[in-house]
Design a protein around this motif. Sequence first.
Motif, mmCIF file in Angstrom:
data_model
loop_
_atom_site.group_PDB
_atom_site.id
_atom_site.type_symbol
_atom_site.label_atom_id
_atom_site.label_comp_id
_atom_site.label_asym_id
_atom_site.label_seq_id
_atom_site.Cartn_x
_atom_site.Cartn_y
_atom_site.Cartn_z
ATOM 1 N N LEU A 22 14.568 26.019 37.889
ATOM 2 C CA LEU A 22 15.538 25.181 37.179
ATOM 3 C C LEU A 22 14.883 24.495 35.985
ATOM 4 C CD1 LEU A 22 18.385 23.986 36.966
ATOM 5 C CD2 LEU A 22 17.662 22.206 38.595
ATOM 6 N N ASP A 23 13.682 23.972 36.168
ATOM 7 C CA ASP A 23 12.962 23.332 35.064
ATOM 8 C C ASP A 23 12.741 24.310 33.917
ATOM 9 O OD1 ASP A 23 12.866 20.964 36.472
ATOM 10 O OD2 ASP A 23 10.773 21.219 37.107
ATOM 11 N N GLU A 24 12.378 25.540 34.258
ATOM 12 C CA GLU A 24 12.163 26.568 33.233
ATOM 13 C C GLU A 24 13.466 26.880 32.489
ATOM 14 O OE1 GLU A 24 11.034 31.251 33.219
ATOM 15 O OE2 GLU A 24 9.779 29.951 34.471
ATOM 16 N N LEU A 25 14.544 26.937 33.227
ATOM 17 C CA LEU A 25 15.852 27.200 32.618
ATOM 18 C C LEU A 25 16.240 26.067 31.665
ATOM 19 C CD1 LEU A 25 18.244 29.222 32.711
ATOM 20 C CD2 LEU A 25 19.186 27.838 34.560
ATOM 21 N N ILE A 26 15.984 24.843 32.082
ATOM 22 C CA ILE A 26 16.314 23.673 31.260
ATOM 23 C C ILE A 26 15.486 23.651 29.978
ATOM 24 C CG2 ILE A 26 16.152 21.143 31.191
ATOM 25 C CD1 ILE A 26 16.990 21.187 34.179
ATOM 26 N N GLN A 27 14.259 24.172 30.045
ATOM 27 C CA GLN A 27 13.372 24.183 28.874
ATOM 28 C C GLN A 27 13.831 25.166 27.799
ATOM 29 O OE1 GLN A 27 10.891 22.012 28.494
ATOM 30 N NE2 GLN A 27 11.377 21.158 30.498
ATOM 31 N N ASP A 28 14.659 26.134 28.183
ATOM 32 C CA ASP A 28 15.147 27.143 27.233
ATOM 33 C C ASP A 28 15.942 26.456 26.128
ATOM 34 O OD1 ASP A 28 16.786 29.152 25.943
ATOM 35 O OD2 ASP A 28 16.327 30.469 27.621
ATOM 36 N N GLU A 29 15.694 26.821 24.890
ATOM 37 C CA GLU A 29 16.366 26.176 23.760
ATOM 38 C C GLU A 29 17.865 26.420 23.748
ATOM 39 O OE1 GLU A 29 15.742 29.278 20.126
ATOM 40 O OE2 GLU A 29 13.958 28.194 20.781
ATOM 41 N N PHE B 272 19.707 26.299 26.443
ATOM 42 C CA PHE B 272 20.227 25.734 27.690
ATOM 43 C C PHE B 272 21.477 24.899 27.457
ATOM 44 C CE2 PHE B 272 20.442 22.119 30.641
ATOM 45 C CZ PHE B 272 20.644 22.808 31.815
ATOM 46 N N GLU B 273 22.458 25.100 28.338
ATOM 47 C CA GLU B 273 23.669 24.282 28.359
ATOM 48 C C GLU B 273 23.898 23.816 29.785
ATOM 49 O OE1 GLU B 273 27.119 26.011 26.533
ATOM 50 O OE2 GLU B 273 25.918 26.998 24.993
ATOM 51 N N GLU B 274 24.208 22.541 29.954
ATOM 52 C CA GLU B 274 24.422 21.943 31.285
ATOM 53 C C GLU B 274 25.473 22.690 32.094
ATOM 54 O OE1 GLU B 274 23.085 19.346 33.044
ATOM 55 O OE2 GLU B 274 21.572 19.035 31.493
ATOM 56 N N THR B 275 26.468 23.245 31.413
ATOM 57 C CA THR B 275 27.575 23.893 32.102
ATOM 58 C C THR B 275 27.332 25.384 32.361
ATOM 59 O OG1 THR B 275 28.679 24.287 29.990
ATOM 60 C CG2 THR B 275 29.269 22.268 31.198
ATOM 61 N N ASP B 276 26.168 25.885 31.987
ATOM 62 C CA ASP B 276 25.832 27.283 32.235
ATOM 63 C C ASP B 276 25.977 27.551 33.732
ATOM 64 O OD1 ASP B 276 23.708 29.272 33.240
ATOM 65 O OD2 ASP B 276 23.847 29.747 31.100
ATOM 66 N N PRO B 277 26.756 28.570 34.110
ATOM 67 C CA PRO B 277 26.985 28.831 35.541
ATOM 68 C C PRO B 277 25.698 29.029 36.341
ATOM 69 C CG PRO B 277 28.483 30.137 34.204
ATOM 70 C CD PRO B 277 27.515 29.482 33.257
ATOM 71 N N GLU B 278 24.709 29.684 35.751
ATOM 72 C CA GLU B 278 23.440 29.881 36.446
ATOM 73 C C GLU B 278 22.761 28.540 36.730
ATOM 74 O OE1 GLU B 278 19.122 32.127 35.904
ATOM 75 O OE2 GLU B 278 20.618 32.294 34.312
ATOM 76 N N ALA B 279 22.795 27.647 35.747
ATOM 77 C CA ALA B 279 22.187 26.324 35.922
ATOM 78 C C ALA B 279 22.936 25.505 36.971
ATOM 79 C CB ALA B 279 22.157 25.577 34.589
ATOM 80 N N VAL B 280 24.245 25.572 36.948
ATOM 81 C CA VAL B 280 25.059 24.828 37.915
ATOM 82 C C VAL B 280 24.750 25.316 39.332
ATOM 83 C CG1 VAL B 280 27.425 24.400 38.711
ATOM 84 C CG2 VAL B 280 26.886 24.278 36.263
ATOM 85 N N THR B 281 24.713 26.629 39.514
ATOM 86 C CA THR B 281 24.429 27.206 40.830
ATOM 87 C C THR B 281 23.014 26.858 41.280
ATOM 88 O OG1 THR B 281 25.984 29.006 40.450
ATOM 89 C CG2 THR B 281 24.312 29.359 42.136
ATOM 90 N N LEU B 282 22.056 26.987 40.387
ATOM 91 C CA LEU B 282 20.669 26.689 40.725
ATOM 92 C C LEU B 282 20.487 25.216 41.066
ATOM 93 C CD1 LEU B 282 17.909 27.908 41.100
ATOM 94 C CD2 LEU B 282 17.544 27.730 38.628
ATOM 95 N N ARG B 283 21.162 24.352 40.340
ATOM 96 C CA ARG B 283 21.095 22.913 40.631
ATOM 97 C C ARG B 283 21.660 22.635 42.028
ATOM 98 N NH1 ARG B 283 22.859 21.085 36.063
ATOM 99 N NH2 ARG B 283 20.823 20.598 35.246
ATOM 100 N N ARG B 284 22.748 23.294 42.393
ATOM 101 C CA ARG B 284 23.333 23.124 43.724
ATOM 102 C C ARG B 284 22.362 23.609 44.807
ATOM 103 N NH1 ARG B 284 28.084 26.057 44.963
ATOM 104 N NH2 ARG B 284 28.262 24.680 46.745
ATOM 105 N N VAL B 285 21.670 24.713 44.557
ATOM 106 C CA VAL B 285 20.688 25.238 45.514
ATOM 107 C C VAL B 285 19.562 24.221 45.694
ATOM 108 C CG1 VAL B 285 18.911 27.010 45.866
ATOM 109 C CG2 VAL B 285 21.233 27.677 45.185
ATOM 110 N N VAL B 286 19.055 23.683 44.588
ATOM 111 C CA VAL B 286 17.978 22.686 44.650
ATOM 112 C C VAL B 286 18.448 21.459 45.434
ATOM 113 C CG1 VAL B 286 16.604 21.072 43.269
ATOM 114 C CG2 VAL B 286 16.766 23.486 42.590
ATOM 115 N N GLU B 287 19.649 20.991 45.155
ATOM 116 C CA GLU B 287 20.179 19.812 45.868
ATOM 117 C C GLU B 287 20.298 20.088 47.374
ATOM 118 O OE1 GLU B 287 23.830 19.058 43.775
ATOM 119 O OE2 GLU B 287 22.794 18.137 42.063
ATOM 120 N N TYR B 288 20.790 21.275 47.718
ATOM 121 C CA TYR B 288 20.931 21.621 49.125
ATOM 122 C C TYR B 288 19.564 21.673 49.806
ATOM 123 C CZ TYR B 288 21.572 24.278 53.377
ATOM 124 O OH TYR B 288 21.526 24.676 54.683
ATOM 125 N N LEU B 289 18.624 22.391 49.210
ATOM 126 C CA LEU B 289 17.300 22.499 49.811
ATOM 127 C C LEU B 289 16.608 21.137 49.891
ATOM 128 C CD1 LEU B 289 16.068 25.851 48.197
ATOM 129 C CD2 LEU B 289 16.834 25.472 50.560
#
Length: 166
Positions: free
Chosen positions: A132-139, A141-158
Amino acid sequence: MSGFGMAPFGANHISTTHTTSIDASTPWVAASDGNLPLLQTSLSALKLTVAAQDENGYTCLHAAASYSQLPIIEWLLTQDSSLLHQVDKDGDSALHYASTVEACQSLVTQSIDVQTRNHSGKTALEAKRAELDELIQDEDFEETDPEAVTLRRVVEYLASLSTISQ
């Protein structure tokens, strides 16, 4: 989907009576696509067990978790629960590969060890946070990107599992 499985078309290629051909990568492709009949047929035709690993140690459970194929995850684990302990050559478990909260939950419900560390010393939570950190570093990057949203949910769950076990 090429790139996983044991070999490209060639000596290990088996033709079926249907329009589908079976080669050494078919079980992994079938698992990632959620095609249980093809997974079962290809494992049988290739004389492989559900615990078979490709040259990188990648299992059909890894593939199913990567693409959140919940019925495949469930079927594989009813066949052999020891799959929960298999890791690839990098030490990644199926939980390290899980791409959605639902895939994570399916594995956790079956008692996968959430504290398993890969060869880089990272648990699935730590690996997903780094991803997720690597994805956020991408120039781009958009908060609403579906991949980022899903990955953030996975991180929160874990992360919630870590606080529960403490």
